[in-house]
Write a protein that holds these residues in place. Structure first.
Motif, PDB file in Angstrom:
ATOM      1  N   VAL A 108       5.611  10.333  10.085  1.00  0.00           N
ATOM      2  CA  VAL A 108       4.621   9.179   9.559  1.00  0.00           C
ATOM      3  C   VAL A 108       4.680   9.065   8.167  1.00  0.00           C
ATOM      4  CG1 VAL A 108       2.127   9.305   8.747  1.00  0.00           C
ATOM      5  CG2 VAL A 108       2.510   9.921  11.134  1.00  0.00           C
ATOM      6  N   ALA A 109       5.200  10.142   7.405  1.00  0.00           N
ATOM      7  CA  ALA A 109       5.505   9.980   5.999  1.00  0.00           C
ATOM      8  C   ALA A 109       7.033   9.480   5.808  1.00  0.00           C
ATOM      9  CB  ALA A 109       5.791  11.281   5.096  1.00  0.00           C
ATOM     10  N   SER A 110       6.649   8.059   5.008  1.00  0.00           N
ATOM     11  CA  SER A 110       8.076   7.201   4.700  1.00  0.00           C
ATOM     12  C   SER A 110       8.903   7.926   3.853  1.00  0.00           C
ATOM     13  CB  SER A 110       7.442   5.848   4.012  1.00  0.00           C
ATOM     14  OG  SER A 110       6.691   5.218   4.475  1.00  0.00           O
ATOM     15  N   CYS A 152       0.842  -1.000   0.218  1.00  0.00           N
ATOM     16  CA  CYS A 152       0.087   0.022   0.075  1.00  0.00           C
ATOM     17  C   CYS A 152       0.836   1.210   0.067  1.00  0.00           C
ATOM     18  CB  CYS A 152      -1.030   0.067   1.352  1.00  0.00           C
ATOM     19  SG  CYS A 152      -1.992  -1.305   1.637  1.00  0.00           S
ATOM     20  N   GLY A 153       0.218   2.348  -0.632  1.00  0.00           N
ATOM     21  CA  GLY A 153       0.930   3.542  -0.577  1.00  0.00           C
ATOM     22  C   GLY A 153       2.476   3.321  -1.134  1.00  0.00           C
ATOM     23  N   THR A 154       3.457   4.142  -0.090  1.00  0.00           N
ATOM     24  CA  THR A 154       4.673   4.429  -0.633  1.00  0.00           C
ATOM     25  C   THR A 154       5.082   2.757  -0.735  1.00  0.00           C
ATOM     26  OG1 THR A 154       5.149   6.314   0.376  1.00  0.00           O
ATOM     27  CG2 THR A 154       6.936   4.916   0.315  1.00  0.00           C
ATOM     28  N   SER A 155       4.786   1.809  -0.256  1.00  0.00           N
ATOM     29  CA  SER A 155       5.533   0.524  -0.413  1.00  0.00           C
ATOM     30  C   SER A 155       5.005  -0.030  -1.704  1.00  0.00           C
ATOM     31  CB  SER A 155       4.947  -0.380   0.861  1.00  0.00           C
ATOM     32  OG  SER A 155       5.340  -0.024   2.111  1.00  0.00           O
ATOM     33  N   THR A 215       0.332  -3.282   8.294  1.00  0.00           N
ATOM     34  CA  THR A 215      -0.769  -2.711   7.512  1.00  0.00           C
ATOM     35  C   THR A 215      -1.864  -3.851   7.191  1.00  0.00           C
ATOM     36  OG1 THR A 215       0.883  -1.207   6.519  1.00  0.00           O
ATOM     37  CG2 THR A 215      -1.074  -1.436   5.430  1.00  0.00           C
ATOM     38  N   LEU A 248       2.423  11.869  -3.859  1.00  0.00           N
ATOM     39  CA  LEU A 248       1.906  11.450  -2.344  1.00  0.00           C
ATOM     40  C   LEU A 248       2.773  12.091  -1.406  1.00  0.00           C
ATOM     41  CD1 LEU A 248       0.209   9.389  -0.705  1.00  0.00           C
ATOM     42  CD2 LEU A 248       2.155   7.786  -0.652  1.00  0.00           C
ATOM     43  N   LYS A 249       4.044  12.270  -1.462  1.00  0.00           N
ATOM     44  CA  LYS A 249       5.009  12.878  -0.688  1.00  0.00           C
ATOM     45  C   LYS A 249       4.597  14.470  -0.321  1.00  0.00           C
ATOM     46  CE  LYS A 249       6.507  10.616   1.254  1.00  0.00           C
ATOM     47  NZ  LYS A 249       6.441   9.096   1.455  1.00  0.00           N
ATOM     48  N   GLU A 283       0.682  14.760   1.174  1.00  0.00           N
ATOM     49  CA  GLU A 283       0.571  14.157   2.460  1.00  0.00           C
ATOM     50  C   GLU A 283       1.326  14.989   3.642  1.00  0.00           C
ATOM     51  OE1 GLU A 283       2.128  10.161   3.474  1.00  0.00           O
ATOM     52  OE2 GLU A 283       3.858  10.554   2.436  1.00  0.00           O
ATOM     53  N   SER A 326       6.073  -3.934   2.933  1.00  0.00           N
ATOM     54  CA  SER A 326       5.578  -3.037   3.968  1.00  0.00           C
ATOM     55  C   SER A 326       6.475  -2.702   5.097  1.00  0.00           C
ATOM     56  CB  SER A 326       4.358  -3.959   4.775  1.00  0.00           C
ATOM     57  OG  SER A 326       3.893  -3.257   6.014  1.00  0.00           O
ATOM     58  N   GLN A 327       6.633  -1.327   5.332  1.00  0.00           N
ATOM     59  CA  GLN A 327       7.624  -0.863   6.246  1.00  0.00           C
ATOM     60  C   GLN A 327       7.448  -1.575   7.447  1.00  0.00           C
ATOM     61  OE1 GLN A 327       9.170   0.938   9.639  1.00  0.00           O
ATOM     62  NE2 GLN A 327       6.845   1.555   9.045  1.00  0.00           N
ATOM     63  N   SER A 328       6.063  -1.282   8.028  1.00  0.00           N
ATOM     64  CA  SER A 328       5.645  -1.823   9.459  1.00  0.00           C
ATOM     65  C   SER A 328       5.353  -3.268   9.657  1.00  0.00           C
ATOM     66  CB  SER A 328       4.256  -0.913   9.818  1.00  0.00           C
ATOM     67  OG  SER A 328       3.229  -1.612   8.645  1.00  0.00           O
TER      68      SER A 328
HETATM   69  C1  F6R Z   1       3.464   7.274   2.951  1.00  0.00           C
HETATM   70  C2  F6R Z   1       3.300   6.328   3.684  1.00  0.00           C
HETATM   71  C3  F6R Z   1       2.162   5.221   3.559  1.00  0.00           C
HETATM   72  C4  F6R Z   1       2.633   3.949   3.825  1.00  0.00           C
HETATM   73  C5  F6R Z   1       1.385   3.097   3.681  1.00  0.00           C
HETATM   74  C6  F6R Z   1       1.960   1.538   3.942  1.00  0.00           C
HETATM   75  O1  F6R Z   1       4.437   8.279   3.398  1.00  0.00           O
HETATM   76  O2  F6R Z   1       3.969   6.134   4.569  1.00  0.00           O
HETATM   77  O3  F6R Z   1       1.624   5.445   2.360  1.00  0.00           O
HETATM   78  O4  F6R Z   1       3.570   3.692   2.799  1.00  0.00           O
HETATM   79  O5  F6R Z   1       0.432   3.297   4.859  1.00  0.00           O
HETATM   80  O6  F6R Z   1       2.452   1.315   5.243  1.00  0.00           O
HETATM   81  P1  F6R Z   1       3.370   0.107   5.227  1.00  0.00           P
HETATM   82  O7  F6R Z   1       4.684   0.166   4.384  1.00  0.00           O
HETATM   83  O8  F6R Z   1       3.890   0.179   6.743  1.00  0.00           O
HETATM   84  O9  F6R Z   1       2.649  -1.196   4.741  1.00  0.00           O
END
Ligand code: F6R
Length: 614
Positions: free
Chosen positions: A401-403, A303-306, A355, A489-490, A493, A350-352
């Motif tokens: 919050v912003a990746s 999702c999103g940045t990922s 998600t 997006l950057k 947001e 996914s960073q986290s």
């Molecule tokens: C944008 C941002 C979000 C995440 C998205 C997915 O800067 O951080 O778009 O990339 O919510 O999150 P993860 O990567 O944690 O699955």
């Protein structure tokens, strides 16, 4: 996103709970609350506040509001505006039952109607309050506490993790999990509960991750765990040495700018970590030589940045490994027809690692016996536990919050993996593998140098100029198109300026009508000569219509450089790594515009870091 923290044990809990919430603060929230049973009278005490935990802290620090059992919450609004009424804990009619909750009760309207018609009065707009009132009813109609809980969890639809504290049962707490993460840290005559183990890192290393669709009744020295039918479950606690380090901004004005500058290091740490994995890499990934030999297709979701990182990586896997690769937006992927392919590799990015949309997509794929590898920054995340294999990025904790650095670390991981697979399939040789690794390090250098080259110009001049525009268009072609999506997006947001991305070739099919002097168009170049020529034609079309053009161009691309109203020149790198080289400057540019506009950059409005609801 919402965070829950709870405690039952030998010590007073307020300090731990507020500290635990503070540790998870970076996930984003809009209100906070705390409740406990008074240490002597065992009566419910609570406080809630709008805004940051510090507000709650000030409200209760001087009050004698503490106990040996308690819980806290930070809320990211889903149902109902941010307000004291909607902050958690939520209660039943008698204020006997208190609930803190992360997730969504999908059938809340139906349940609320039933409960209202049987006389319950609601004081909030939340779906959470339904849980308390429903349990109030069920405790009356069932002989045992456990029977009431089994009925409760089977009546609640959706994805949720919650803690329940009941004044009439002052020596126990209930913890429930369906799809949303929650874990229990087991101490010596004390239990710590949290949506993320970071909240109790350094307190204990014995962690019980609740299985999906399970609930527990916990006392300070025991845990009874059940599935949703009431069958007792035996799950071993894991030993996890998570350490909490208080991450400081040091000399930086915000976490985001600190993390932008940490990217060079994040890339090189990630590359060096993978080099050291050497042959154990296949154990981590859970892949056999046989599987790699038969691999005919790759599917990546996020999702999103990922998701943007995955879209850029499509070019890596198709060009380096010569394997057809499809990219899916996790929130859509789950609801599309799915054709399981045993010879396909599925990658969740996914960073986290938490998600909800990505996690549910991962579960869908693993449930059909297809192989999923998760690429994530968090070793203790649910995705690492549930995927068949994992590849960890080494970006370090990302607080803003912003990746930023997690995006560049993801690109690094995906580029490295595509080369490693190509090497395994004898498409590239060892020397080419080493070149790929050093190309990443060269790129990390370029990423940082370009920020330095334009830093003063952006800070002193350009940020002010471009912060006056109300909308932006970002365009790219081929590998630079998904990068344009990430740039848009950057900007939106963190600055709240409207930004739209387009594939440059699509402009003339409609959106070229938007071009005027008041809408800067940011164009991201590529290093492929043929595609560059096409992109150049698009740039001419924009200038012919008096568009204001900002170009991220490579150093030899004189025509684009001369055509643009503002150019940022990027050193030449490996063509597939062109987006990575532009990453730092793109983020820095967006950051300085947001800063000029006085935005809350580390925690932009409405956003959460770890999006654990669908
Ligand atoms: C944008 C941002 C979000 C995440 C998205 C997915 O800067 O951080 O778009 O990339 O919510 O999150 P993860 O990567 O944690 O699955």
């Amino acid at each position: 996103m919402c965070s829950v923290v709870g405690y039952i044990g030998k010590s007073l809990c307020k300090g731990f709970i507020l500290e635990g919430l503070k540790r998870l603060e970076y996930r984003g929230y809009d209100s906070a609350g705390f409740a406990c049973l008074d240490s002597e009278s065992k009566r419910l005490l609570y406080a809630k506040s709008e805004g940051k935990i510090d507000v709650l802290y000030q409200k209760i620090s001087s009050q004698a509001l503490d106990g040996y059992i308690g819980m806290g919450h930070t809320r990211w609004s889903t149902h109902g505006v941010p307000s004291i009424e909607n902050a958690h804990p939520q209660f039943d009619c008698q204020k006997n039952i208190s609930i803190v909750h992360n997730g969504i009760i999908e059938n809340h309207t139906e349940l609320k109607n039933i409960l209202e018609s049987s006389g319950h009065t609601f004081h909030s707009d939340t779906d959470t309050e339904i849980i308390a009132h429903l349990l109030e009813n069920l405790l009356l109609s069932h002989q045992t506490f456990k029977a009431a809980l089994i009925d409760l969890v089977n009546k609640l639809e959706g994805a949720y993790a919650f803690i329940c504290m009941i004044q009439n049962f002052p020596n126990e707490m209930v913890v429930v999990r369906k799809r949303s993460p929650i874990c229990i840290g087991i101490g010596d005559n004390e239990m710590f509960i949290a949506s993320d183990l970071l909240a109790f890192a350094n307190k204990t290393n014995k962690v019980l991750f609740l299985p999906d669709e399970s609930f527990t009744i916990i006392k300070k020295d025991s845990i009874q765990l059940y599935d949703f039918s009431g069958k007792p479950l035996i799950v071993e606690a894991q030993e996890i040495n998570a350490y909490w380090q208080n991450i400081e901004k040091n000399d930086h004005e915000s976490f985001m700018i600190k993390e932008i500058y940490e990217q060079k290091n994040a890339i090189s740490k990630t590359v060096n970590f993978y080099k050291d994995l050497s042959t154990t890499i296949w154990d981590n990934l859970g892949l056999s030589p046989e599987f790699i030999k038969n691999l005919n297709n790759i599917n990546i979701f996020g999702c999103g940045t990922s998701w943007h990182a995955a879209k850029i990586a499509q070019f890596f896997f198709e060009k380096i490994c010569l394997i057809p690769t499809n990219i899916h937006l996790a929130s859509e992927f789950r609801y599309m027809p799915f054709f399981p392919d045993k010879n396909s590799l599925y990658l969740s990015v996914s960073q986290s690692g938490e998600t909800a949309d990505t996690l549910e997509a991962l579960r869908m794929v693993t449930s059909l016996n297809c192989h999923v590898i998760t690429i994530t920054n968090i070793a203790s995340s649910t995705m690492v536990r549930e995927a068949n294999g994992f590849l960890l990025t080494q970006a370090g904790p990302e607080i803003a919050v912003a990746s930023t650095k997690s995006f560049s670390a993801q690109l690094t991981a995906l580029y490295w993996l595509s080369n490693r697979l190509a090497f395994e399939k004898n498409i590239i040789n060892l020397n080419q593998m080493h070149v790929a690794e050093s190309d990443l390090l060269i790129c990390a250098e370029a990423l940082e140098n370009t920020i330095e080259n334009y830093k003063l110009l952006i800070i002193n001049e350009l940020a002010k100029k471009y912060s006056l525009y109300r909308k932006f268009i970002f365009i790219g072609r081929n590998i630079s198109y998904p990068f344009a999506m990430e740039a848009a997006l950057k900007l939106k947001e963190i600055s709240y300026i409207f930004a739209q991305s387009y594939p440059a070739g699509e402009l003339k099919h409609g959106s070229i009508a938007l071009i005027d002097e008041n809408t800067p168009i940011v164009i991201f170049s590529v290093l492929d000569d043929i595609i560059y020529q096409k992109l150049l034609s698009n740039a001419h079309e924009i200038k012919a219509r008096k568009g204001h053009l900002i170009a991220f161009a490579f150093e030899h691309q004189k025509e684009l450089i001369n055509l643009a109203d503002q150019t940022f020149i990027i050193p030449k790198v490996n063509p597939l790594l062109a987006p990575l080289a532009m990453t730092g400057l793109m983020q820095f540019f967006a950051y300085q515009i947001a800063k000029t506009l006085g935005r809350n950059i580390d925690q932009p409005r409405n956003l959460a870091k770890s999006v654990t609801v669908e």
